[in-house]
Motif scaffolding. Structure first.
Motif, PDB file in Angstrom:
ATOM      1  N   SER A 136      26.301  39.711  47.759  1.00 34.44           N
ATOM      2  CA  SER A 136      27.315  40.765  47.734  1.00 34.44           C
ATOM      3  C   SER A 136      28.331  40.595  48.854  1.00 34.44           C
ATOM      4  CB  SER A 136      26.653  42.142  47.840  1.00 34.44           C
ATOM      5  OG  SER A 136      25.858  42.406  46.708  1.00 34.44           O
ATOM      6  N   HIS A 137      27.871  40.121  50.014  1.00 36.75           N
ATOM      7  CA  HIS A 137      28.776  39.925  51.146  1.00 36.75           C
ATOM      8  C   HIS A 137      29.744  38.770  50.931  1.00 36.75           C
ATOM      9  CE1 HIS A 137      26.034  42.048  54.340  1.00 36.75           C
ATOM     10  NE2 HIS A 137      26.558  42.885  53.454  1.00 36.75           N
ATOM     11  N   MET A 138      29.502  37.944  49.936  1.00 38.76           N
ATOM     12  CA  MET A 138      30.367  36.801  49.646  1.00 38.76           C
ATOM     13  C   MET A 138      31.358  37.087  48.523  1.00 38.76           C
ATOM     14  SD  MET A 138      29.861  34.224  51.709  1.00 38.76           S
ATOM     15  CE  MET A 138      29.582  35.328  53.104  1.00 38.76           C
ATOM     16  N   LEU A 139      31.452  38.321  48.076  1.00 35.88           N
ATOM     17  CA  LEU A 139      32.391  38.662  47.008  1.00 35.88           C
ATOM     18  C   LEU A 139      33.790  38.826  47.596  1.00 35.88           C
ATOM     19  CD1 LEU A 139      30.255  41.299  45.047  1.00 35.88           C
ATOM     20  CD2 LEU A 139      30.610  38.894  44.464  1.00 35.88           C
ATOM     21  N   PRO A 140      34.754  38.014  47.153  1.00 38.46           N
ATOM     22  CA  PRO A 140      36.096  38.055  47.765  1.00 38.46           C
ATOM     23  C   PRO A 140      36.856  39.352  47.520  1.00 38.46           C
ATOM     24  CG  PRO A 140      36.047  36.557  45.865  1.00 38.46           C
ATOM     25  CD  PRO A 140      34.628  36.951  46.146  1.00 38.46           C
ATOM     26  N   HIS A 141      36.478  40.129  46.486  1.00 42.24           N
ATOM     27  CA  HIS A 141      37.167  41.401  46.295  1.00 42.24           C
ATOM     28  C   HIS A 141      36.612  42.495  47.211  1.00 42.24           C
ATOM     29  CE1 HIS A 141      33.665  42.214  43.680  1.00 42.24           C
ATOM     30  NE2 HIS A 141      33.941  43.492  43.854  1.00 42.24           N
ATOM     31  N   VAL A 142      35.518  42.184  47.914  1.00 37.63           N
ATOM     32  CA  VAL A 142      34.935  43.125  48.875  1.00 37.63           C
ATOM     33  C   VAL A 142      35.291  42.713  50.304  1.00 37.63           C
ATOM     34  CG1 VAL A 142      32.811  44.174  49.729  1.00 37.63           C
ATOM     35  CG2 VAL A 142      33.044  43.636  47.284  1.00 37.63           C
ATOM     36  N   PHE A 143      35.104  41.427  50.626  1.00 38.26           N
ATOM     37  CA  PHE A 143      35.431  40.896  51.949  1.00 38.26           C
ATOM     38  C   PHE A 143      36.408  39.730  51.796  1.00 38.26           C
ATOM     39  CE2 PHE A 143      31.257  42.849  52.718  1.00 38.26           C
ATOM     40  CZ  PHE A 143      31.557  43.632  53.820  1.00 38.26           C
ATOM     41  N   PHE A 192      36.156  44.014  61.109  1.00 39.80           N
ATOM     42  CA  PHE A 192      35.506  45.301  61.366  1.00 39.80           C
ATOM     43  C   PHE A 192      36.398  46.251  62.168  1.00 39.80           C
ATOM     44  CE2 PHE A 192      32.014  42.435  60.492  1.00 39.80           C
ATOM     45  CZ  PHE A 192      31.195  43.192  59.670  1.00 39.80           C
ATOM     46  N   THR A 193      37.649  45.833  62.456  1.00 36.90           N
ATOM     47  CA  THR A 193      38.563  46.684  63.219  1.00 36.90           C
ATOM     48  C   THR A 193      39.652  47.228  62.305  1.00 36.90           C
ATOM     49  OG1 THR A 193      39.999  44.814  63.805  1.00 36.90           O
ATOM     50  CG2 THR A 193      38.169  45.297  65.291  1.00 36.90           C
ATOM     51  N   LYS A 194      40.342  48.261  62.777  1.00 32.47           N
ATOM     52  CA  LYS A 194      41.460  48.802  62.030  1.00 32.47           C
ATOM     53  C   LYS A 194      42.609  47.799  62.055  1.00 32.47           C
ATOM     54  CE  LYS A 194      40.379  53.656  62.974  1.00 32.47           C
ATOM     55  NZ  LYS A 194      40.858  54.919  63.574  1.00 32.47           N
ATOM     56  N   PRO A 195      43.411  47.666  61.029  1.00 34.26           N
ATOM     57  CA  PRO A 195      43.365  48.482  59.798  1.00 34.26           C
ATOM     58  C   PRO A 195      42.448  47.919  58.716  1.00 34.26           C
ATOM     59  CG  PRO A 195      45.289  47.066  59.760  1.00 34.26           C
ATOM     60  CD  PRO A 195      44.587  46.779  61.062  1.00 34.26           C
ATOM     61  N   ARG A 196      41.809  46.761  58.971  1.00 34.40           N
ATOM     62  CA  ARG A 196      41.008  46.123  57.904  1.00 34.40           C
ATOM     63  C   ARG A 196      39.778  46.963  57.564  1.00 34.40           C
ATOM     64  NH1 ARG A 196      40.510  39.648  58.797  1.00 34.40           N
ATOM     65  NH2 ARG A 196      39.310  39.914  56.879  1.00 34.40           N
ATOM     66  N   GLU A 197      38.862  47.100  58.507  1.00 34.53           N
ATOM     67  CA  GLU A 197      37.636  47.896  58.324  1.00 34.53           C
ATOM     68  C   GLU A 197      37.026  47.699  56.929  1.00 34.53           C
ATOM     69  OE1 GLU A 197      39.031  51.886  59.524  1.00 34.53           O
ATOM     70  OE2 GLU A 197      37.639  51.641  61.206  1.00 34.53           O
ATOM     71  N   GLU A 198      36.808  46.443  56.584  1.00 40.14           N
ATOM     72  CA  GLU A 198      36.311  46.122  55.244  1.00 40.14           C
ATOM     73  C   GLU A 198      34.901  46.655  55.001  1.00 40.14           C
ATOM     74  OE1 GLU A 198      36.743  41.902  54.908  1.00 40.14           O
ATOM     75  OE2 GLU A 198      38.901  41.964  55.266  1.00 40.14           O
ATOM     76  N   GLN A 199      34.164  46.906  56.086  1.00 35.64           N
ATOM     77  CA  GLN A 199      32.798  47.398  55.961  1.00 35.64           C
ATOM     78  C   GLN A 199      32.746  48.880  55.598  1.00 35.64           C
ATOM     79  OE1 GLN A 199      34.412  47.303  58.737  1.00 35.64           O
ATOM     80  NE2 GLN A 199      33.902  49.168  59.857  1.00 35.64           N
ATOM     81  N   ALA A 200      33.888  49.568  55.683  1.00 34.24           N
ATOM     82  CA  ALA A 200      33.885  51.025  55.502  1.00 34.24           C
ATOM     83  C   ALA A 200      33.633  51.448  54.059  1.00 34.24           C
ATOM     84  CB  ALA A 200      35.218  51.604  55.988  1.00 34.24           C
ATOM     85  N   ARG A 201      33.868  50.588  53.125  1.00 35.93           N
ATOM     86  CA  ARG A 201      33.626  50.910  51.721  1.00 35.93           C
ATOM     87  C   ARG A 201      32.136  51.129  51.494  1.00 35.93           C
ATOM     88  NH1 ARG A 201      35.547  46.749  46.980  1.00 35.93           N
ATOM     89  NH2 ARG A 201      35.000  48.019  45.166  1.00 35.93           N
ATOM     90  N   ASN A 202      31.778  52.165  50.773  1.00 35.36           N
ATOM     91  CA  ASN A 202      30.369  52.485  50.541  1.00 35.36           C
ATOM     92  C   ASN A 202      29.615  51.313  49.924  1.00 35.36           C
ATOM     93  OD1 ASN A 202      30.531  55.070  51.556  1.00 35.36           O
ATOM     94  ND2 ASN A 202      30.915  56.030  49.564  1.00 35.36           N
ATOM     95  N   TYR A 203      28.513  50.951  50.554  1.00 36.49           N
ATOM     96  CA  TYR A 203      27.598  49.917  50.070  1.00 36.49           C
ATOM     97  C   TYR A 203      28.236  48.533  50.010  1.00 36.49           C
ATOM     98  CZ  TYR A 203      25.449  54.297  48.833  1.00 36.49           C
ATOM     99  OH  TYR A 203      24.963  55.575  48.891  1.00 36.49           O
ATOM    100  N   ALA A 204      29.310  48.338  50.785  1.00 35.16           N
ATOM    101  CA  ALA A 204      29.903  47.006  50.893  1.00 35.16           C
ATOM    102  C   ALA A 204      29.135  46.179  51.919  1.00 35.16           C
ATOM    103  CB  ALA A 204      31.375  47.109  51.282  1.00 35.16           C
ATOM    104  N   TYR A 205      28.861  46.798  53.093  1.00 37.65           N
ATOM    105  CA  TYR A 205      28.168  46.090  54.170  1.00 37.65           C
ATOM    106  C   TYR A 205      26.703  46.503  54.191  1.00 37.65           C
ATOM    107  CZ  TYR A 205      27.004  44.354  58.807  1.00 37.65           C
ATOM    108  OH  TYR A 205      26.412  43.692  59.853  1.00 37.65           O
ATOM    109  N   LEU A 206      25.820  45.500  54.041  1.00 40.66           N
ATOM    110  CA  LEU A 206      24.386  45.781  53.916  1.00 40.66           C
ATOM    111  C   LEU A 206      23.577  45.046  54.973  1.00 40.66           C
ATOM    112  CD1 LEU A 206      24.180  45.319  50.023  1.00 40.66           C
ATOM    113  CD2 LEU A 206      24.465  47.470  51.284  1.00 40.66           C
ATOM    114  N   GLY A 207      24.203  44.811  56.140  1.00 35.36           N
ATOM    115  CA  GLY A 207      23.519  44.056  57.183  1.00 35.36           C
ATOM    116  C   GLY A 207      22.197  44.661  57.602  1.00 35.36           C
ATOM    117  N   PHE A 208      22.129  45.987  57.655  1.00 34.68           N
ATOM    118  CA  PHE A 208      20.880  46.683  57.985  1.00 34.68           C
ATOM    119  C   PHE A 208      20.419  47.552  56.813  1.00 34.68           C
ATOM    120  CE2 PHE A 208      22.407  45.751  62.288  1.00 34.68           C
ATOM    121  CZ  PHE A 208      21.245  45.274  62.871  1.00 34.68           C
ATOM    122  N   GLY A 209      20.765  47.138  55.596  1.00 33.55           N
ATOM    123  CA  GLY A 209      20.431  47.952  54.436  1.00 33.55           C
ATOM    124  C   GLY A 209      21.398  49.115  54.329  1.00 33.55           C
ATOM    125  N   ALA A 210      21.021  50.099  53.517  1.00 30.27           N
ATOM    126  CA  ALA A 210      21.888  51.263  53.319  1.00 30.27           C
ATOM    127  C   ALA A 210      21.076  52.372  52.670  1.00 30.27           C
ATOM    128  CB  ALA A 210      23.092  50.900  52.433  1.00 30.27           C
TER     129      ALA A 210
END
Length: 495
Positions: free
Chosen positions: A400-407, A418-436
């Motif tokens: 999931s972390h390798m999907l280009p439409h997510v990251f 992970f910084t503004k304005p990108r904050e790509e991890q902010a989308r729900n269930y996009a970033y799963l480094g520690f689960g969710a």
């Protein structure tokens, strides 16, 4: 259990081994056929089936490895597809659009026990996946109480002490493999903060060997046949018994002497159930099982995440090592040279580097649940499917972390995402480094402080140069770490 009819027993006794095998195979095949017909007859639109050769194709695909299966299944069917494996079905949900129910649903809908009960021989009876949900919730609460802010503050000096003592032995220059070095160091920090002073100072080598034996007893075959009498399982059981005896003595000594320590073991000794088991304290066997579970959940994942973080930071110095080293200078100016809890919490650059390494290579290739009720998912293309009851449902953080439409540029190490304005991890269930969701990692703050402590000591004392390209991930392992990679270190006081 009902007895077999006498006539059937007589008939079976007259059959040869070959005839019995053929008859058993026929029964198994018939069962699979009937199960497939029943599955196909369930109303509603089911996910597409990715199998190939009927009845055996799913097994063959898993035999090639889950990573290859995920690539092929996603390329052919997209975000949702089902792979039949013998009498079971595994439905894959790929990407944030189809994952919400997986992460939000309670255990009465999406259960862990049925897919992770292969851990019971390792963890032991009466803990985690060998107990009903309300007991497991109480046990997780006990661990959470060992990770309060004040507790974490007490662990930080222990992390730092272990790291400084370990790296003091390196010398002025040399060549190391981060994977091996961090595996040893994280084991030391875990022994100090989780297992207790007695283990770290008196029994470390013995306990480390026994834990290694437990680790070797977790082979791919264990997932399907955890009690099969093979040598790795026999060794696992011997090691588990020996660990139980060691911790029983430590626990008894602490309880009788009244001596207290600053570690997770002490928290488990002091803990009591609140809403189950009559409010009693944990038994010695339960404490041992919970300690082993905590170690298995955190030791490999922390050492691997430390390895990937250091590798990517050294490989991309302009984005990783140099900004993080500059941040260390600012931290020392603000907090002093001591690596305190507050100092570690202020390390935003280092935090982003760790999160980005964890995005590129999360330790767990698959996270699974068992569907106790059917549920609907809708893909990013607007296609809806019904995932039926009794499916094993799997999500892959790595894929999931390798999907280009997510990251954007997903294979590139870019902590700035992970910084503004990108904050790509902010989308729900996009970033799963520690689960969710409901089962997000409860030890993530502990892990981040542990990893930051180790990397901070390195940043303040060494320069690194990768002698090999950034290594591939080892997708053959149970936990996805880097393959071997030579790294040259040079001791240099940066601060």
């Amino acid at each position: 259990m009902a007895e077999l009819p006498a006539e059937l027993i007589v008939l079976m006794s007259n059959l040869s081994i070959t005839q019995l095998v053929v008859a058993g195979s026929a029964v198994l095949f018939l069962t699979l056929v009937v199960g497939r017909l029943l599955f196909n007859g369930i109303p509603g639109k089911r996910p597409p089936v990715f199998e190939g050769i009927p009845y055996v194709g799913g097994l063959l695909k898993f035999a090639k490895g889950p990573w290859k299966l995920l690539h092929e299944g996603y390329a052919k069917y997209g975000e949702v597809f089902t792979v039949p494996v013998a009498h079971k079905r595994v439905t894959f949900l790929i990407g944030p659009e189809v994952s919400p129910h997986f992460f939000k649903a309670g255990d009465e809908e999406m259960s862990q026990s049925e897919v992770y009960d292969f851990n019971v021989p390792t963890f032991g009876k009466g803990v985690v996946f060998d107990v009903e949900q309300k007991v497991r919730t109480e046990q997780f609460r006990m661990f959470t109480e060992a990770l309060t802010k004040n507790r974490l503050k007490a662990y930080v000096p222990q992390f730092t002490r272990e790291a400084e003592e370990y790296f003091a032995k390196w010398g002025d220059s040399g060549i190391v493999d981060f994977r091996d070095e961090f595996s040893k160091l994280v084991t030391l920090t875990a022994a100090r903060t989780l297992l207790g002073r007695e283990v770290r100072e008196q029994l470390f080598d013995q306990v480390a060997d026994l834990l290694h034996g437990l680790d070797e007893g977790m082979v791919p075959l264990s997932v399907f046949f955890p009690y099969l009498p093979i040598e790795p399982h026999k060794k696992r059981d011997r090691c588990r018994k020996a660990l139980s005896e060691i911790f029983a003595k430590i626990i008894q000594n602490r309880r009788t002497s009244g001596r207290r320590e600053e570690d997770v073991l002490q928290q488990f000794i002091d803990a009591r159930y609140q809403n189950v088991n009559g409010g009693r304290a944990l038994t010695e066997e339960e404490i041992t099982g919970l300690l082993i579970a905590v170690l298995f959940a955190g030791q490999h994942t922390s050492s691997i995440t430390t390895s990937w973080s250091a590798i990517f930071m050294a490989a991309s110095k302009d984005k990783g090592w140099l900004p993080a080293a500059e941040e260390q200078k600012a931290i020392v100016a603000k907090h002093g040279a001591e690596l305190s809890f507050d100092a570690l919490m202020d390390m935003e650059v280092l935090h982003r580097c760790i999160n980005e390494a964890l995005r590129i290579h999360p330790p767990l290739l698959l996270v699974m649940r068992y569907a106790k009720k059917p549920f609907q998912v809708t893909t990013s293309q607007g296609k809806s499917y019904i995932v039926p009851k009794n499916d094993v449902v799997a999500v892959s953080p790595n894929f999931s972390h390798m999907l280009p439409h997510v990251f954007k540029n997903p294979e590139s190490f870019e902590p700035e995402r992970f910084t503004k304005p990108r904050e790509e991890q902010a989308r729900n269930y996009a970033y799963l480094g520690f689960g969710a969701g409901r089962h997000a990692c409860i030890g993530q703050n502990f892990a981040l402080l542990q990893i930051k402590s180790i990397l901070s000591v390195l940043l303040r004392n060494f320069e690194f140069e990768l002698l090999d390209p950034v290594p591939d991930a080892d997708y053959e392992s149970m936990v996805i770490g880097p393959k071997a990679c030579r790294v040259k270190f040079t001791r240099r006081k940066l601060l």
